[in-house]
Design a protein around this motif. Structure first.
Motif, short mmCIF file in Angstrom:
data_model
loop_
_atom_site.label_atom_id
_atom_site.label_comp_id
_atom_site.label_asym_id
_atom_site.label_seq_id
_atom_site.Cartn_x
_atom_site.Cartn_y
_atom_site.Cartn_z
N ASN A 76 0.83 -1.21 0.00
CA ASN A 76 0.00 0.00 0.00
C ASN A 76 0.86 1.25 0.00
OD1 ASN A 76 -2.34 -1.53 0.00
ND2 ASN A 76 -2.41 -1.66 2.25
N GLN A 77 1.92 1.24 0.88
CA GLN A 77 2.82 2.40 0.92
C GLN A 77 3.51 2.60 -0.42
OE1 GLN A 77 5.46 1.72 4.18
NE2 GLN A 77 3.89 2.07 5.77
N LYS A 78 3.90 1.48 -1.03
CA LYS A 78 4.56 1.58 -2.33
C LYS A 78 3.63 2.21 -3.37
CE LYS A 78 6.85 -1.23 -5.84
NZ LYS A 78 7.24 -2.60 -6.24
N ALA A 79 2.36 1.80 -3.33
CA ALA A 79 1.41 2.37 -4.30
C ALA A 79 1.26 3.88 -4.08
CB ALA A 79 0.06 1.68 -4.16
N GLY A 80 1.24 4.32 -2.76
CA GLY A 80 1.14 5.77 -2.48
C GLY A 80 2.37 6.51 -2.94
N LEU A 81 3.54 5.94 -2.69
CA LEU A 81 4.78 6.58 -3.11
C LEU A 81 4.86 6.67 -4.62
CD1 LEU A 81 7.29 4.95 -0.59
CD2 LEU A 81 6.47 7.32 -0.58
N GLU A 82 4.40 5.63 -5.30
CA GLU A 82 4.42 5.67 -6.77
C GLU A 82 3.51 6.80 -7.28
OE1 GLU A 82 3.32 1.83 -8.05
OE2 GLU A 82 5.30 0.92 -7.74
N GLY A 83 2.39 7.00 -6.60
CA GLY A 83 1.51 8.11 -7.00
C GLY A 83 2.17 9.45 -6.78
N GLN A 84 2.85 9.57 -5.63
CA GLN A 84 3.55 10.83 -5.35
C GLN A 84 4.66 11.07 -6.35
OE1 GLN A 84 4.85 10.71 -1.29
NE2 GLN A 84 2.76 10.75 -0.43
N VAL A 85 5.39 9.99 -6.69
CA VAL A 85 6.48 10.13 -7.66
C VAL A 85 5.91 10.59 -9.00
CG1 VAL A 85 8.19 8.85 -9.00
CG2 VAL A 85 8.03 8.53 -6.53
N GLN A 86 4.79 9.98 -9.40
CA GLN A 86 4.19 10.39 -10.67
C GLN A 86 3.75 11.86 -10.63
OE1 GLN A 86 1.07 7.63 -11.43
NE2 GLN A 86 2.48 5.88 -11.92
N GLU A 87 3.23 12.26 -9.46
CA GLU A 87 2.82 13.66 -9.33
C GLU A 87 4.03 14.60 -9.41
OE1 GLU A 87 0.27 16.85 -8.98
OE2 GLU A 87 -0.17 14.71 -9.29
N LEU A 88 5.13 14.15 -8.76
CA LEU A 88 6.35 14.95 -8.80
C LEU A 88 6.89 15.02 -10.23
CD1 LEU A 88 8.15 13.81 -5.52
CD2 LEU A 88 7.10 16.03 -5.97
N VAL A 89 6.83 13.92 -10.94
CA VAL A 89 7.30 13.93 -12.32
C VAL A 89 6.46 14.88 -13.16
CG1 VAL A 89 7.49 12.51 -14.41
CG2 VAL A 89 8.30 11.62 -12.22
#
Length: 307
Positions: free
Chosen positions: A266-279
């Motif tokens: 779950n944390q990984k999925a949230g971090l991936e979303g944040q990374v995509q937002e940062l990108v």
């Protein structure tokens, strides 16, 4: 004879000629030596020859059979004519007078049987050789000689019986000491018989005790084996219990790891979303930066033109 001692019964022998063919009609107590007659069938060749139950077969054709095997005896008795010798069963007290009459009847019956059987045999085999007829006649003559010898034995037996009767009368008419001696002898014989019975019972009890000890040892061995199996079963149950507990601990650990992995996912999925937002924001910032650079270039160019 010493006072109180009874004369031992005499067991005489007598001979019988089996001339006719066919079953003898004799039954023995067992099919091994010694061969003691147990029954005489009326339909057999041996019927009427004075053979009685209890008589022992001792010789066949002048050959001793007291130790002969059963098949050998059957083969010898199958030959006809054949002369066999029996030993009369030992008589008891009071049977002495019957002994002489029985032996005499044996001689009479034997001679009658031989005289009837031998001519009949020759009549049935009228076509047989003269040598066979002479052999049968020789057997008859031999039998007559044997009967004369038996008569002498009968006379001797009569003398012995008279001696025994005289001894019995002397004992009956004797002094009180002789009567006491006879009574003591009888009591001793009764005591010996009781001792033999007690010895037989003791032997039976010892055999039973031995059997009981064997059963007890077998039962103890069985209980020891059961105890060993029970101990092994308990050890196996303890080992299985420990193994089950270890497996439960491992299962709980795996369950915890699975939960941790689920949380990490779950944390990984949230971090991936944040990374995509940062990108996405970086791309926007780069576009803004390029736009600012373009505007700065335009402003520098205008500034240069103004100067």
């Amino acid at each position: 004879l010493p006072p109180g001692e009874m004369p031992r019964p005499v067991a005489p022998c007598y001979e019988v000629l089996f001339a006719l063919s066919g079953p003898l009609g004799l039954e023995f107590q067992r099919q091994s030596a010694p061969y003691v007659v147990s029954r005489v069938h009326a339909s057999g060749v041996a019927s009427g020859l004075g053979i009685s139950p209890g008589d022992q077969l001792v010789a066949v054709a002048e050959e001793d059979v007291t130790q002969a095997p059963w098949p050998d005896l059957v083969q010898r008795l199958g030959q006809r004519p054949v002369v066999v010798r029996f030993r009369r069963a030992e008589t008891r007290d009071g049977e002495g007078s019957g002994l002489i009459s029985s032996v005499s009847s044996v001689g009479s019956a034997l001679l009658t049987k031989a005289m009837i059987a031998v001519p009949g045999k020759a009549g049935e085999a009228a076509d047989s050789t003269a040598a066979a007829t002479q052999r049968l006649q020789a057997e008859v003559e031999r039998l007559a000689t044997l009967l004369r010898a038996r008569d002498e034995e009968v006379a001797e037996l009569g003398n012995r019986v008279e001696q025994r009767d005289s001894a019995l009368k002397a004992l009956e008419a004797g002094s009180g000491e002789a009567a006491d001696t006879a009574r003591i002898v009888q009591e001793r014989e009764a005591s010996m018989q009781q001792v033999r019975l007690l010895e037989a019972r003791l032997e039976a009890i010892e055999q039973k005790a031995t059997q009981l000890r064997s059963d007890r040892d077998a039962a103890l061995e069985g209980r020891t084996e059961e105890a060993r199996l029970r101990t092994e079963s308990q050890l196996q149950v303890a080992a299985l219990t420990e193994r089950c507990q270890s497996l439960m601990t491992q299962f709980q650990t795996l369950s915890s790891n699975c939960e941790s992995l689920a949380l990490d996912a779950n944390q990984k999925a949230g971090l991936e979303g944040q990374v995509q937002e940062l990108v996405r924001m970086n791309a926007q910032w780069q576009q803004a930066h390029q736009s600012l650079q373009s505007e700065s270039e335009i402003l520098r160019e205008r500034t240069v033109e103004l100067h």
